[in-house]
Write a protein that holds these residues in place. Structure first.
Motif, PDB file in Angstrom:
ATOM      1  N   UNK A   1      25.183  13.645   1.407  1.00 56.15           N
ATOM      2  CA  UNK A   1      23.716  13.708   1.451  1.00 56.15           C
ATOM      3  C   UNK A   1      23.071  12.449   0.883  1.00 56.15           C
ATOM      4  N   UNK A   2      23.676  11.861  -0.125  1.00 55.30           N
ATOM      5  CA  UNK A   2      23.119  10.676  -0.784  1.00 55.30           C
ATOM      6  C   UNK A   2      23.959   9.451  -0.419  1.00 55.30           C
ATOM      7  N   UNK A   3      23.287   8.301  -0.349  1.00 53.11           N
ATOM      8  CA  UNK A   3      23.972   7.039  -0.085  1.00 53.11           C
ATOM      9  C   UNK A   3      23.501   5.991  -1.078  1.00 53.11           C
ATOM     10  N   UNK A   4      24.451   5.375  -1.769  1.00 53.79           N
ATOM     11  CA  UNK A   4      24.137   4.295  -2.706  1.00 53.79           C
ATOM     12  C   UNK A   4      24.401   2.957  -2.024  1.00 53.79           C
ATOM     13  N   UNK A   5      23.519   1.996  -2.287  1.00 57.74           N
ATOM     14  CA  UNK A   5      23.708   0.661  -1.735  1.00 57.74           C
ATOM     15  C   UNK A   5      23.111  -0.361  -2.689  1.00 57.74           C
ATOM     16  N   UNK A   6      23.500  -1.622  -2.497  1.00 61.87           N
ATOM     17  CA  UNK A   6      23.038  -2.682  -3.384  1.00 61.87           C
ATOM     18  C   UNK A   6      22.716  -3.912  -2.558  1.00 61.87           C
ATOM     19  N   UNK A   7      21.511  -4.439  -2.732  1.00 61.57           N
ATOM     20  CA  UNK A   7      21.102  -5.680  -2.086  1.00 61.57           C
ATOM     21  C   UNK A   7      21.265  -6.800  -3.096  1.00 61.57           C
ATOM     22  N   UNK A   8      22.319  -7.589  -2.920  1.00 56.61           N
ATOM     23  CA  UNK A   8      22.636  -8.627  -3.891  1.00 56.61           C
ATOM     24  C   UNK A   8      21.547  -9.696  -3.970  1.00 56.61           C
ATOM     25  N   UNK A   9      20.949 -10.023  -2.841  1.00 58.53           N
ATOM     26  CA  UNK A   9      19.909 -11.063  -2.815  1.00 58.53           C
ATOM     27  C   UNK A   9      18.664 -10.628  -3.589  1.00 58.53           C
ATOM     28  N   UNK A  10      18.411  -9.319  -3.602  1.00 61.24           N
ATOM     29  CA  UNK A  10      17.222  -8.799  -4.279  1.00 61.24           C
ATOM     30  C   UNK A  10      17.543  -8.204  -5.646  1.00 61.24           C
ATOM     31  N   UNK A  11      18.837  -8.202  -6.016  1.00 58.18           N
ATOM     32  CA  UNK A  11      19.244  -7.579  -7.288  1.00 58.18           C
ATOM     33  C   UNK A  11      18.712  -6.156  -7.396  1.00 58.18           C
ATOM     34  N   UNK A  12      18.769  -5.430  -6.298  1.00 57.90           N
ATOM     35  CA  UNK A  12      18.188  -4.092  -6.264  1.00 57.90           C
ATOM     36  C   UNK A  12      19.210  -3.068  -5.784  1.00 57.90           C
ATOM     37  N   UNK A  13      19.302  -1.997  -6.539  1.00 56.37           N
ATOM     38  CA  UNK A  13      20.157  -0.872  -6.210  1.00 56.37           C
ATOM     39  C   UNK A  13      19.306   0.206  -5.568  1.00 56.37           C
ATOM     40  N   UNK A  14      19.849   0.874  -4.564  1.00 57.08           N
ATOM     41  CA  UNK A  14      19.125   1.930  -3.873  1.00 57.08           C
ATOM     42  C   UNK A  14      19.919   3.237  -3.909  1.00 57.08           C
ATOM     43  N   UNK A  15      19.181   4.336  -3.782  1.00 63.03           N
ATOM     44  CA  UNK A  15      19.802   5.631  -3.577  1.00 63.03           C
ATOM     45  C   UNK A  15      18.992   6.357  -2.503  1.00 63.03           C
ATOM     46  N   UNK A  16      19.557   6.447  -1.317  1.00 64.08           N
ATOM     47  CA  UNK A  16      18.924   7.193  -0.239  1.00 64.08           C
ATOM     48  C   UNK A  16      19.351   8.651  -0.380  1.00 64.08           C
ATOM     49  N   UNK A  17      18.388   9.527  -0.521  1.00 65.39           N
ATOM     50  CA  UNK A  17      18.659  10.946  -0.728  1.00 65.39           C
ATOM     51  C   UNK A  17      18.114  11.741   0.437  1.00 65.39           C
ATOM     52  N   UNK A  18      19.005  12.351   1.177  1.00 64.59           N
ATOM     53  CA  UNK A  18      18.635  13.188   2.317  1.00 64.59           C
ATOM     54  C   UNK A  18      19.047  14.630   2.047  1.00 64.59           C
ATOM     55  N   UNK A  19      18.457  15.541   2.765  1.00 59.23           N
ATOM     56  CA  UNK A  19      18.814  16.947   2.598  1.00 59.23           C
ATOM     57  C   UNK A  19      18.616  17.437   1.180  1.00 59.23           C
ATOM     58  N   UNK A  20      17.513  17.057   0.561  1.00 56.67           N
ATOM     59  CA  UNK A  20      17.298  17.388  -0.844  1.00 56.67           C
ATOM     60  C   UNK A  20      17.187  18.897  -1.051  1.00 56.67           C
ATOM     61  N   UNK A  21      17.706  19.331  -2.189  1.00 56.83           N
ATOM     62  CA  UNK A  21      17.720  20.743  -2.556  1.00 56.83           C
ATOM     63  C   UNK A  21      16.974  20.916  -3.887  1.00 56.83           C
ATOM     64  N   UNK A  22      16.472  22.101  -4.166  1.00 58.82           N
ATOM     65  CA  UNK A  22      15.799  22.319  -5.453  1.00 58.82           C
ATOM     66  C   UNK A  22      16.694  21.953  -6.649  1.00 58.82           C
ATOM     67  N   UNK A  23      17.985  22.142  -6.526  1.00 56.51           N
ATOM     68  CA  UNK A  23      18.881  21.809  -7.633  1.00 56.51           C
ATOM     69  C   UNK A  23      19.041  20.304  -7.837  1.00 56.51           C
ATOM     70  N   UNK A  24      18.494  19.501  -6.950  1.00 55.13           N
ATOM     71  CA  UNK A  24      18.483  18.044  -7.149  1.00 55.13           C
ATOM     72  C   UNK A  24      17.339  17.614  -8.060  1.00 55.13           C
ATOM     73  N   UNK A  25      16.453  18.541  -8.402  1.00 57.45           N
ATOM     74  CA  UNK A  25      15.342  18.224  -9.285  1.00 57.45           C
ATOM     75  C   UNK A  25      15.858  17.742 -10.634  1.00 57.45           C
ATOM     76  N   UNK A  26      15.432  16.549 -11.032  1.00 55.01           N
ATOM     77  CA  UNK A  26      15.906  15.941 -12.280  1.00 55.01           C
ATOM     78  C   UNK A  26      15.201  14.618 -12.498  1.00 55.01           C
ATOM     79  N   UNK A  27      15.400  14.068 -13.683  1.00 55.99           N
ATOM     80  CA  UNK A  27      15.039  12.685 -13.939  1.00 55.99           C
ATOM     81  C   UNK A  27      16.243  11.847 -13.522  1.00 55.99           C
TER      82      UNK A  27
END
Length: 124
Positions: A67-93
């Protein structure tokens, strides 16, 4: 130290999607691994995904795999987390973390020395 700033959290209905971002500044070249953790009230902080910067190896917790995909853009020094199919139990900080080279990677808290301030994700 590395400074980490997360963004992209919010409220979404079950089944929806969000993309979290984490910008790394400071001595970003020293990072060996970046990861996403999450913590709900009354629960321990848990690792959900990590990205090894040297070989792009990724790891996912069973609870988010597929459901989730982690990726990193080295040129932008930015980490991403694409979250699909979210569920109530994914609620968190959700927190971004960085580990220096040679300290390891994965879902344990041990390797990580720098943390972002967190971004709230609420799924209803």
């Amino acid at each position: 130290h590395v400074q980490l700033v997360e963004s992209g959290g919010g409220s979404v209905l079950a089944g929806g999607s969000l993309r979290l971002s984490c910008f790394a500044s400071g001595v970003a070249y020293s990072i060996g691994c970046m990861a996403w953790f999450r913590q709900s009230p009354g629960k321990e902080r848990e690792g959900i995904a990590s990205f090894a910067t040297e070989d792009a190896f990724t790891w996912y917790a069973d609870s988010v795999k597929g459901r989730f995909t982690i990726s990193f853009n080295n040129a932008k020094n930015t980490l991403y987390l694409q979250m699909n199919g979210l569920k109530p139990e994914d609620t968190a900080m959700y927190y971004c973390a960085a580990a220096p080279r040679g300290r390891g990677c994965g879902g344990s808290l041990t390797p990580y020395s720098d943390w972002g301030q967190g971004t709230q994700v609420t799924v209803s």
